[in-house]
Design a protein around this motif. Structure first.
Motif, mmCIF file in Angstrom:
data_model
loop_
_atom_site.group_PDB
_atom_site.id
_atom_site.type_symbol
_atom_site.label_atom_id
_atom_site.label_comp_id
_atom_site.label_asym_id
_atom_site.label_seq_id
_atom_site.Cartn_x
_atom_site.Cartn_y
_atom_site.Cartn_z
ATOM 1 N N ALA A 209 0.830 -1.212 0.000
ATOM 2 C CA ALA A 209 0.000 0.000 0.000
ATOM 3 C C ALA A 209 0.863 1.261 0.000
ATOM 4 N N LEU A 210 1.923 1.257 0.800
ATOM 5 C CA LEU A 210 2.810 2.423 0.847
ATOM 6 C C LEU A 210 3.546 2.617 -0.481
ATOM 7 N N ALA A 211 3.959 1.513 -1.091
ATOM 8 C CA ALA A 211 4.681 1.598 -2.361
ATOM 9 C C ALA A 211 3.801 2.171 -3.462
ATOM 10 N N GLU A 212 2.547 1.777 -3.465
ATOM 11 C CA GLU A 212 1.616 2.312 -4.469
ATOM 12 C C GLU A 212 1.425 3.812 -4.275
ATOM 13 N N ARG A 213 1.295 4.229 -3.015
ATOM 14 C CA ARG A 213 1.174 5.664 -2.720
ATOM 15 C C ARG A 213 2.426 6.433 -3.135
ATOM 16 N N ALA A 214 3.580 5.766 -3.061
ATOM 17 C CA ALA A 214 4.847 6.414 -3.390
ATOM 18 C C ALA A 214 5.126 6.448 -4.893
ATOM 19 N N GLY A 215 4.260 5.798 -5.698
ATOM 20 C CA GLY A 215 4.405 5.864 -7.145
ATOM 21 C C GLY A 215 5.011 4.641 -7.793
ATOM 22 N N LEU A 216 5.225 3.577 -7.024
ATOM 23 C CA LEU A 216 5.732 2.341 -7.602
ATOM 24 C C LEU A 216 4.594 1.514 -8.198
ATOM 25 N N GLU A 217 4.860 0.878 -9.318
ATOM 26 C CA GLU A 217 3.912 -0.109 -9.849
ATOM 27 C C GLU A 217 4.070 -1.383 -9.040
ATOM 28 N N ILE A 218 2.974 -2.092 -8.813
ATOM 29 C CA ILE A 218 2.996 -3.316 -8.008
ATOM 30 C C ILE A 218 2.743 -4.519 -8.909
ATOM 31 N N VAL A 219 3.601 -5.528 -8.824
ATOM 32 C CA VAL A 219 3.413 -6.754 -9.588
ATOM 33 C C VAL A 219 3.575 -7.947 -8.647
ATOM 34 N N GLU A 220 2.512 -8.726 -8.494
ATOM 35 C CA GLU A 220 2.555 -9.975 -7.741
ATOM 36 C C GLU A 220 2.474 -11.121 -8.749
ATOM 37 N N GLY A 221 3.346 -12.112 -8.599
ATOM 38 C CA GLY A 221 3.332 -13.177 -9.588
ATOM 39 C C GLY A 221 4.234 -14.339 -9.220
#
Length: 297
Positions: A209-221
């Motif tokens: 959640a913090l990474a998304e707020r900071a502007g990082l794209e999130i990839v789970e896989g």
């Protein structure tokens, strides 16, 4: 230290459980670990949600409210001198005759433990790929249950102070012995999907959640270890150690504590530790920040 056992404060050495408790006999029990910051049990609502889900999955007849657990933590913390600590809330199935029974467990045993926190946090660690594979969950998803031999066997394999990193039997990166695994590459935060059989870590979810707020794209896989080794930064997470950067995985080195995104996420994480109860509350905080910014314009 004292513990809170079934609502009563007792000295740890005086605590007793029945040899017929199915948490002891068959591993029928679950737990949550979390820590307090200035008395506040960080992300306690997320921990209680996961605990209640696990109890329902195991058919242990107990449901906790957030307020109940917060009062338990306050009571034990005061009994142990009022210091912050590492807490483990443990629920075992309770007493039943030897044998496997399909009926729900109606009288579980509840123990809250407190442990002293280390005087200083871990700055960074080295990682090692384990030869032992991550075992598969016993049902559709991994619970934080008493079944921990896979983790203990893995801990025995690694050098002191290092974090062992599991691969699945199919060779996909999974998680650490007591942590979730994440890495950054080209402004994207990667982490193994829950479908690999890893624990749905609370700190992992907070960092996403913090990474998304900071502007990082999130990839789970599903990723091979070679994907991890190509990362710009790698770190592990859990509720006690928080965010711990890896400076190396075997012969591959990383920035460790000097990593840009690691520092950003650690700083953002720390801003919420004394007040946040649930990760979803980040969105309301963000709306409040936007509102304040507009008032200042």
């Amino acid at each position: 230290m004292k513990i809170l056992q079934n609502g009563a404060i007792v000295e740890a050495e005086d605590a007793k459980i029945s040899p017929f408790d199915h948490g002891f006999l068959y591993g029928m029990g679950v737990f949550e670990t979390f820590r307090t910051y200035e008395g506040h049990p960080f992300l306690i609502s997320n921990h209680v949600e996961r605990l209640n889900h696990s109890l329902e999955e195991m058919q242990i007849d107990k449901t906790f409210s957030v307020e109940e657990v917060m009062q338990m933590v306050s009571t034990l913390r005061e009994a142990n001198g009022g210091k912050d600590g590492y807490f483990r809330l443990n629920v075992s199935a309770g007493v039943r005759d030897i044998g496997l029974f399909p009926e729900p467990y109606e009288q579980p045993s509840v123990i809250l433990f407190q442990k002293q926190l280390p005087s200083s946090g871990v700055k960074e660690k080295k990682g090692e790929w384990l030869s032992i594979h991550r075992n598969t969950p016993e049902t559709s998803q991994r619970l934080k249950s008493h079944h921990y031999f896979n983790n203990i066997a893995a801990r025995r394999e690694v050098s002191s102070g290092n974090e062992g990193l599991f691969l699945t039997a199919d060779g996909f990166a999974a998680e650490g012995v007591t942590s979730n695994l994440l890495w950054v590459n080209q402004k994207t935060l990667f982490t193994p999907a829950l479908a690999t059989g890893i624990l749905a870590g609370i700190t992992r979810a907070m960092v996403l959640a913090l990474a998304e707020r900071a502007g990082l794209e999130i990839v789970e896989g599903f990723f091979k270890k070679e994907d991890v080794l190509q990362a710009e930064e790698v770190f592990i997470t859990n509720s006690i150690q928080e965010i711990v950067p890896l400076c190396a995985i075997e012969h591959t080195t990383f920035p460790g504590a000097d990593g840009k995104w690691t520092a950003i996420l650690k700083r953002e994480y720390q801003t919420h530790t004394t007040s946040l109860k649930h990760i979803r509350d980040l969105s309301s905080l963000e709306r409040g920040e936007d509102h304040d910014a507009k008032l200042q314009e």
